[in-house]
Design an enzyme around this catalytic site. Structure first.
Site, PDB file in Angstrom:
ATOM      1  CB  SER A 258      -0.966  -0.014   1.181  1.00 51.98           C
ATOM      2  OG  SER A 258      -0.379   0.668   2.263  1.00 51.98           O
ATOM      3  CE  LYS A 259      -1.069   5.606  -4.680  1.00 51.80           C
ATOM      4  NZ  LYS A 259      -2.281   6.230  -5.073  1.00 51.80           N
ATOM      5  NE  ARG A 260      -3.051   4.688   3.789  1.00 50.50           N
ATOM      6  CZ  ARG A 260      -3.767   3.586   3.884  1.00 50.50           C
ATOM      7  NH1 ARG A 260      -3.642   2.798   4.923  1.00 50.50           N
ATOM      8  NH2 ARG A 260      -4.610   3.260   2.925  1.00 50.50           N
ATOM      9  CD  GLN A 261       2.584  -1.567   3.798  1.00 48.35           C
ATOM     10  OE1 GLN A 261       2.099  -1.641   2.677  1.00 48.35           O
ATOM     11  NE2 GLN A 261       2.647  -2.599   4.600  1.00 48.35           N
ATOM     12  N   GLY A 262       5.002   3.474   1.895  1.00 48.83           N
ATOM     13  CA  GLY A 262       6.112   4.226   1.309  1.00 48.83           C
ATOM     14  C   GLY A 262       6.787   3.536   0.152  1.00 48.83           C
TER      15      GLY A 262
END
Ligand code: GLU
Length: 343
Positions: free
Chosen positions: A251-255
């Site tokens: 996911s995007k949030r994990q960078g």
């Protein structure tokens, strides 16, 4: 001729999954002496990110996955940006209405919301109830003359089994009674992905479509659209979603889905390409480390596997180390100076 494409939407910065697909498209086009196209699917105006396209080119350049045709390069099938092709989508949507394969729908947002609520409560599939299919020609003309807001929907036939062929997964059968009358043209005059992708892949003579497995539920709609237009269906390959080692979706949030993150962290583009080539494909000699040129030599889209690829940063870091150790000292020194200018 083999023609492949990536069709990213400029709704965010380039994602590792885009490069994953670009690699397969690029390698196969090169191997077949075909063309690799970049088409910008900018029909979602609400989520438009102004510099996303620029960042995509930066990423493609960094990886060396240089396209043959795109908005920045132009080509025989220009324009390559959907917002510049609106007239075409109108024309083709109109054609479907005239042929009786699509219809105007004037239902309000409130009405659609109500239908959805009822269907959800009754645990039924959420679908448009096809009310506007029964409007008479006179009613439609009147509403259009009054400039009543409307969309155009496709008319999905009843009681049909739609067979969609995926080159990786085989034939997939869908019952048409659970396929929604998909909106093709939105009230804002922009097409939805479903219409635009079919029109463009056809007009741009795309022979092989590689896209994410999240599009499989829409696959029967696309097959029907090809049928309605009487066009030849390209080969489809749905790639599996990249997952973390714990099987969760990257996911995007994990960078680490953003290409910029890899650039900043000191990953080499060639090691990333080598690593992602192995997610969904294996080398005929079971090699793990090989350059892009060797991948191009051996890769065939049909050899991709429908397994859920695990994107393991630890393994990628190992691969990156292999490439760094192999690098010519001079080149490595240059990179280090660039990265640590103050040391
Ligand atoms: N614009 C679509 C997306 O970004 C493209 C899907 C496709 O490759 O057809 O998901």
């Amino acid at each position: 001729m083999t023609r492949t494409r990536i069709a990213p939407s400029p709704t965010g910065y380039p994602h590792i999954a885009t490069i994953y697909q670009a690699l397969f498209d690029y390698a196969y086009a090169r191997r077949m002496k075909g063309k690799f196209v970049v088409r910008i699917e900018d029909t979602d105006r609400a989520r438009f990110v102004p510099d996303a396209e620029e960042k995509l080119y930066e990423a493609l350049d960094w990886f060396g996955l240089i396209e043959d045709e795109s908005p920045r390069k132009d080509g025989k099938f220009a324009p390559y940006k959907q917002s510049e092709r609106l007239e075409l989508y109108h024309q083709y949507a109109q054609e479907l209405v005239e042929k009786g394969h699509a219809y105007y729908c004037f239902c309000s947002k409130e009405r659609l919301y109500e239908i959805r609520q009822k269907q959800q409560l009754a645990k039924k599939p959420v679908m448009y109830d096809r009310l506007c299919r029964s409007l008479s020609q006179e009613e439609v003309t009147k509403k259009l003359t009054e400039q009543m807001p409307h969309v155009i929907r496709m008319k999905v036939p009843d009681n049909r089994t739609i067979i969609a062929v995926d080159e990786i997964r085989g034939s997939i059968e869908f019952d048409s009674s659970v396929v929604d009358d998909q909106v093709l043209m939105k009230a804002d005059g922009f097409p939805t992905y479903h219409l635009a992708v079919i029109v463009d892949d056809h007009l741009m003579e795309i022979s092989d479509v590689v896209r994410g497995e999240e599009w499989i539920p829409s696959f029967p709609k696309h097959i029907l659209l090809y049928e309605f237009f009487g066009w030849q269906i390209p080969k489809f390959y749905h790639t599996s979603v990249l997952r973390n080692p714990d099987k969760s979706k990257l996911s995007k949030r994990q960078g680490h889905t953003s290409i910029q993150w890899y650039m900043d962290e000191g990953f080499l583009p060639e090691s990333i390409l080598n690593y992602i080539a192995l997610l969904g494909w294996s080398h005929p000699m079971q090699k793990e480390v090989f350059p892009l040129s060797e991948f191009i030599e051996h890769f065939d889209l049909k050899d991709m596997k429908a397994i859920g690829p695990i994107f393991d940063l630890v393994k990628l870091a190992w691969m990156n180390g292999m490439y760094i150790r192999e690098m010519e000292t001079k080149k490595l020194a240059g990179k280090l100076i660039e990265r640590f200018p103050d040391y």
